[in-house]
Each structure stands twice: as C-alpha cells, then as structure tokens.
Design a protein around this motif. Structure first.
Motif, PDB file in Angstrom:
ATOM      1  N   ASN A 201      -6.209  -3.211 -66.413  1.00 33.93           N
ATOM      2  CA  ASN A 201      -7.387  -2.358 -66.620  1.00 33.93           C
ATOM      3  C   ASN A 201      -7.547  -1.297 -65.537  1.00 33.93           C
ATOM      4  N   ILE A 202      -6.650  -1.268 -64.557  1.00 32.17           N
ATOM      5  CA  ILE A 202      -6.747  -0.257 -63.510  1.00 32.17           C
ATOM      6  C   ILE A 202      -6.443   1.111 -64.112  1.00 32.17           C
ATOM      7  N   ARG A 203      -7.397   2.029 -63.970  1.00 35.71           N
ATOM      8  CA  ARG A 203      -7.211   3.383 -64.490  1.00 35.71           C
ATOM      9  C   ARG A 203      -7.296   4.442 -63.388  1.00 35.71           C
ATOM     10  N   LEU A 204      -7.521   3.996 -62.156  1.00 35.65           N
ATOM     11  CA  LEU A 204      -7.595   4.955 -61.055  1.00 35.65           C
ATOM     12  C   LEU A 204      -7.127   4.299 -59.761  1.00 35.65           C
ATOM     13  N   LEU A 205      -6.226   4.987 -59.042  1.00 37.71           N
ATOM     14  CA  LEU A 205      -5.850   4.613 -57.692  1.00 37.71           C
ATOM     15  C   LEU A 205      -6.440   5.646 -56.741  1.00 37.71           C
ATOM     16  N   VAL A 206      -7.095   5.183 -55.689  1.00 36.13           N
ATOM     17  CA  VAL A 206      -7.542   6.053 -54.608  1.00 36.13           C
ATOM     18  C   VAL A 206      -6.706   5.687 -53.391  1.00 36.13           C
ATOM     19  N   VAL A 207      -5.928   6.644 -52.879  1.00 29.02           N
ATOM     20  CA  VAL A 207      -4.989   6.397 -51.788  1.00 29.02           C
ATOM     21  C   VAL A 207      -5.443   7.169 -50.557  1.00 29.02           C
ATOM     22  N   PHE A 208      -5.474   6.476 -49.417  1.00 26.47           N
ATOM     23  CA  PHE A 208      -5.914   7.114 -48.168  1.00 26.47           C
ATOM     24  C   PHE A 208      -5.176   6.440 -47.011  1.00 26.47           C
ATOM     25  N   LEU A 209      -4.164   7.103 -46.474  1.00 25.04           N
ATOM     26  CA  LEU A 209      -3.390   6.561 -45.362  1.00 25.04           C
ATOM     27  C   LEU A 209      -2.709   7.701 -44.602  1.00 25.04           C
ATOM     28  N   GLY A 210      -1.964   7.375 -43.562  1.00 24.61           N
ATOM     29  CA  GLY A 210      -1.242   8.405 -42.825  1.00 24.61           C
ATOM     30  C   GLY A 210      -1.101   8.182 -41.328  1.00 24.61           C
ATOM     31  N   PRO A 211      -2.166   7.831 -40.587  1.00 22.99           N
ATOM     32  CA  PRO A 211      -2.054   7.783 -39.121  1.00 22.99           C
ATOM     33  C   PRO A 211      -1.050   6.777 -38.573  1.00 22.99           C
ATOM     34  N   ASN A 212      -0.635   5.792 -39.385  1.00 25.91           N
ATOM     35  CA  ASN A 212       0.353   4.822 -38.903  1.00 25.91           C
ATOM     36  C   ASN A 212       1.787   5.243 -39.191  1.00 25.91           C
ATOM     37  N   ASP A 213       1.978   6.413 -39.784  1.00 25.24           N
ATOM     38  CA  ASP A 213       3.308   6.787 -40.271  1.00 25.24           C
ATOM     39  C   ASP A 213       4.076   7.830 -39.471  1.00 25.24           C
ATOM     40  N   PRO A 214       3.481   8.661 -38.618  1.00 32.19           N
ATOM     41  CA  PRO A 214       4.248   9.740 -37.982  1.00 32.19           C
ATOM     42  C   PRO A 214       5.103   9.270 -36.801  1.00 32.19           C
ATOM     43  N   TRP A 215       6.061   8.414 -37.126  1.00 35.85           N
ATOM     44  CA  TRP A 215       6.968   7.889 -36.104  1.00 35.85           C
ATOM     45  C   TRP A 215       8.380   7.830 -36.679  1.00 35.85           C
ATOM     46  N   ASP A 216       9.367   7.659 -35.811  1.00 39.45           N
ATOM     47  CA  ASP A 216      10.703   7.358 -36.306  1.00 39.45           C
ATOM     48  C   ASP A 216      10.627   6.064 -37.108  1.00 39.45           C
ATOM     49  N   MET A 217      11.400   5.973 -38.187  1.00 39.99           N
ATOM     50  CA  MET A 217      11.290   4.792 -39.036  1.00 39.99           C
ATOM     51  C   MET A 217      12.673   4.286 -39.439  1.00 39.99           C
ATOM     52  N   PRO A 218      12.769   2.986 -39.738  1.00 46.29           N
ATOM     53  CA  PRO A 218      14.060   2.413 -40.120  1.00 46.29           C
ATOM     54  C   PRO A 218      14.423   2.799 -41.545  1.00 46.29           C
ATOM     55  N   GLU A 219      15.701   3.125 -41.761  1.00 44.74           N
ATOM     56  CA  GLU A 219      16.186   3.373 -43.116  1.00 44.74           C
ATOM     57  C   GLU A 219      16.569   2.059 -43.773  1.00 44.74           C
ATOM     58  N   TRP A 257      -5.546  11.237 -54.243  1.00 42.92           N
ATOM     59  CA  TRP A 257      -4.888  11.035 -52.950  1.00 42.92           C
ATOM     60  C   TRP A 257      -5.681  11.807 -51.897  1.00 42.92           C
ATOM     61  N   VAL A 258      -6.220  11.087 -50.928  1.00 43.69           N
ATOM     62  CA  VAL A 258      -7.028  11.697 -49.873  1.00 43.69           C
ATOM     63  C   VAL A 258      -6.143  11.984 -48.671  1.00 43.69           C
ATOM     64  N   GLY A 259      -6.093  13.250 -48.269  1.00 48.06           N
ATOM     65  CA  GLY A 259      -5.316  13.630 -47.095  1.00 48.06           C
ATOM     66  C   GLY A 259      -6.103  13.380 -45.827  1.00 48.06           C
ATOM     67  N   PRO A 260      -5.508  12.758 -44.805  1.00 50.35           N
ATOM     68  CA  PRO A 260      -6.238  12.446 -43.566  1.00 50.35           C
ATOM     69  C   PRO A 260      -6.666  13.707 -42.839  1.00 50.35           C
ATOM     70  N   PRO A 261      -7.802  13.664 -42.153  1.00 47.26           N
ATOM     71  CA  PRO A 261      -8.302  14.863 -41.457  1.00 47.26           C
ATOM     72  C   PRO A 261      -7.596  15.081 -40.128  1.00 47.26           C
ATOM     73  N   ASN A 262      -7.930  16.184 -39.476  1.00 47.74           N
ATOM     74  CA  ASN A 262      -7.436  16.433 -38.124  1.00 47.74           C
ATOM     75  C   ASN A 262      -7.903  15.322 -37.192  1.00 47.74           C
ATOM     76  N   MET A 263      -7.107  15.077 -36.161  1.00 49.23           N
ATOM     77  CA  MET A 263      -7.406  14.038 -35.187  1.00 49.23           C
ATOM     78  C   MET A 263      -7.721  14.663 -33.831  1.00 49.23           C
ATOM     79  N   ASN A 264      -8.292  13.867 -32.943  1.00 48.33           N
ATOM     80  CA  ASN A 264      -8.677  14.388 -31.633  1.00 48.33           C
ATOM     81  C   ASN A 264      -7.454  14.663 -30.753  1.00 48.33           C
ATOM     82  N   THR A 265      -6.395  13.862 -30.921  1.00 48.97           N
ATOM     83  CA  THR A 265      -5.170  14.058 -30.158  1.00 48.97           C
ATOM     84  C   THR A 265      -4.320  15.131 -30.838  1.00 48.97           C
ATOM     85  N   PRO A 266      -3.964  16.210 -30.152  1.00 47.88           N
ATOM     86  CA  PRO A 266      -3.223  17.308 -30.785  1.00 47.88           C
ATOM     87  C   PRO A 266      -1.928  16.864 -31.442  1.00 47.88           C
ATOM     88  N   ARG A 267      -1.160  15.986 -30.798  1.00 43.89           N
ATOM     89  CA  ARG A 267       0.118  15.554 -31.367  1.00 43.89           C
ATOM     90  C   ARG A 267      -0.094  14.832 -32.698  1.00 43.89           C
TER      91      ARG A 267
END
Length: 352
Positions: A201-219, A257-267
């Motif tokens: 019965n799911i007819r909508l996904l709301v997705v909100f993520l990002g701050p844990n991802d901007p790193w080198d990652m394993p393939e 899909w919600v895009g994360p806002p700007n953060m206080n840390t420039p990087r």
C-alpha cells in the motif's frame, strides 16, 4: 582467559568491527596479513552462518504459524553507471514531471540503466495518472520515510499530521549515521526493496539523507576505496540513488526527495551542494519530486544561518548547535513544505 575471550570475540565479530571502522574512519580496516587468511575468515563465516540459521528458524516458525511461506530476500544488483556531475548547476526547489509522459525510461543513454531487483508475482497495483503539482494519495495508501538523522527529526511531524488529518499511515525506518555510501553498514536500496515488497500500500517515499555520505567509500571487499567526487565514486553513488527511484517506479510509488541544506562547516556544505545536484538530476530523470531544504530556509547558494527571520522581523532558531541538524521549528518547516506536495483525496469532501 580474558585475552583468549577477546581474541575469539574479535574473530567472530570481525565483519561488524570492520564495517564500523569503515563508517567511522572512511578507509579500509583490514588487519594486515589477516584479511584474506582462511583461518581468520572462518570466524566471520561462522557468525554469518549462525545468523542465517537464526533467520531460517524464525521464518520456519512464521510459516508454521500462518501457513504462508515468507518471501525470499532478494539481493540487489550492483550495476554501475558512469556519469559526470555538471558543476554549478542551478538548484530547482521542486521538479514536477510533464503530464503527457507518464514514465520516463531509465537515465540517459550516457548512463548504464539500473537493473532493478526482481519483483514478486503478486499482481501490481494499477497505475494512477500523474499529477503535476502534488502527490495524490487515496484512503488506505501508506507513506514510507527513508533517511538518516535529518529524516529522524522531520518524519514524526509528517507522520503525525498525515495520520491525524488524513488517516494516512506511515512507515518510518529512518536511521542515524546511514546513507548510500556504506551499504555494508546499512543497505538502503535493499531495505527499500524489502519494505515495498512487504507493504504493497506504499504510494509515496520521502527520502532525506546526505551528510553521512561525502567520504571515500568502498567499492567491494579487497578493492581500494573510491575517492569522493571521482568519476567512479559518482557512478556508483548514482546507481544507488537510481535503484531507489527505479524500485519506487516498479511498485507504483511516487518519491519526494529532499535535498540537504547548507551546513555550517564550509567543507561539508560544499559536499552537500555536490550531492544535491546528484539527487536533483536523478529525481528529474525519473519524473519525481525534488525539494531543496535551502529554499525552505531561504538560503542562497553559499548562505548559512542558525536563525530565520519571519515577515514581522522576529528571529527564530532553525538549526541545531552542530550546524547540521534542525531545531523542532526547523523540522516543522521542512515537514510543512513536504506536506504542500501531498494531496489526500477524501470521499465526501470537495477538492482542496
């Protein structure tokens, strides 16, 4: 005895320790000389076999209780697409699909289409017409919240409003410290597939993520980590975003899909700008909704503020002290903006 016990526990729990180390320090955490040693790997194999045995036992109990065998867990494919982000692209607050085209094909020819996980033989829900302004929900539909600690703050406001105002139930699986970069720690594409399969019965996904991802990652195990923003990194990350969007399409569910806002840390803020473009462009390819949290808070391209000033000149704090998360007011502002993209048809009531 204590030393022996510690060694045995490390031997049995080496995969959990390795994944935690990867998530924490964003690099390979194999012990030199032990990573590929068969005797050392035997401990992980034993733990994995015990877990599979436990799952099989629980599944057998469920089958004997209701007489219906459980659906098998489907492993997701690992197709990788090679693409390049267009730096500096303008950020649109909401993307709405054209009405005359109900579904777009998978991403452009320059990309490798994402192979979606197999779907069960249960008859699909009939497709609905696409609304250009809002996600249309009917009585009995459900909403699924996907995300990290950003979603953990926003989801309860959305869930309470949907239930109290429209009697729409929701499933909130948001989990802190998760994202798409470390599926060994938590696999969102697989979780999305299993949840959509179990809750038709799911007819909508709301997705909100990002701050844990901007790193080198394993393939994959034993290979070097992919450097953040490299072509290979982006290709693999886009494939995981596409997997979620493709599954939503297969199960006839819309996505906000919600895009994360700007953060206080420039990087970190610059990294969020990069990821927002990935989310926005993929949502556009799949004709889904994209909402920028920057627009909710009135941030410009490089702006950040802990406070928001309303039309009366009153300043209110909207961001947490860490410069990443939100105050309750900030959470409500995002939730209210998401709600403007949802329309629930209620029998006996006129259109809003």
């Amino acid at each position: 005895m204590l030393l022996t016990t510690m060694i045995i526990l490390c031997w049995l729990n080496q995969d959990s320790m390795r994944l935690y180390c990867q998530q924490k320090y964003h690099r390979s955490c194999e012990l030199p000389g032990l990573g590929d040693n068969p005797a050392w790997r035997l401990g992980a194999d034993i733990t994995r076999a015990m877990g599979q045995g436990r799952d099989a036992f629980v599944a057998e109990l469920g089958k004997r209780t209701d007489g219906v065998p459980p659906e098998p867990v489907v492993q997701l494919p690992a197709t990788v697409a090679a693409v390049t982000v267009m730096a500096g692209a303008a950020e649109a607050p909401v993307y709405i699909a054209p009405v005359e085209v109900p579904v777009l094909p998978p991403p452009a020819a320059s990309q490798t289409p994402v192979a979606a996980p197999a779907v069960s033989t249960v008859a699909p829900v009939p497709a609905r017409s696409i609304n250009t302004r809002q996600v249309i929900l009917e009585p009995g539909d459900e909403v699924f919240f996907v995300g990290d600690s950003l979603m953990q703050g926003v989801a309860p406001h959305l869930a309470n409003t949907l239930l109290k105002r429209f009697n729409i139930k929701s499933i909130n699986l948001s989990k802190q410290s998760t994202g798409l970069a470390y599926p060994g720690f938590f696999n969102w594409p697989q979780t999305v597939h299993e949840t959509l399969e179990a809750h038709r019965n799911i007819r909508l996904l709301v997705v909100f993520l990002g701050p844990n991802d901007p790193w080198d990652m394993p393939e994959s195990r034993g290979k070097p980590f992919l450097r953040f923003k490299s072509e290979a990194w982006e290709a693999l990350y886009r494939q995981r975003v596409q997997s979620i969007l493709e599954q939503a399409r297969q199960y006839n569910a819309r996505v906000i899909w919600v895009g994360p806002p700007n953060m206080n840390t420039p990087r970190l803020s610059t990294a969020m700008q990069y990821l927002r473009e990935v989310y926005r462009s993929e949502a556009q390819q799949y004709q889904q909704f994209y909402l920028s949290a920057n627009d909710v808070f009135g941030y410009g391209a490089d702006d950040f503020s802990f406070y928001m000033t309303d039309e009366t000149g009153k300043k209110s704090k909207i961001r947490g002290d860490d410069g990443i998360h939100f105050t309750p007011l900030g959470q409500r502002l995002i939730a209210n903006k998401v709600l403007t993209l949802i329309d629930v048809h209620q029998p006996g009531l006129s259109e809003r």
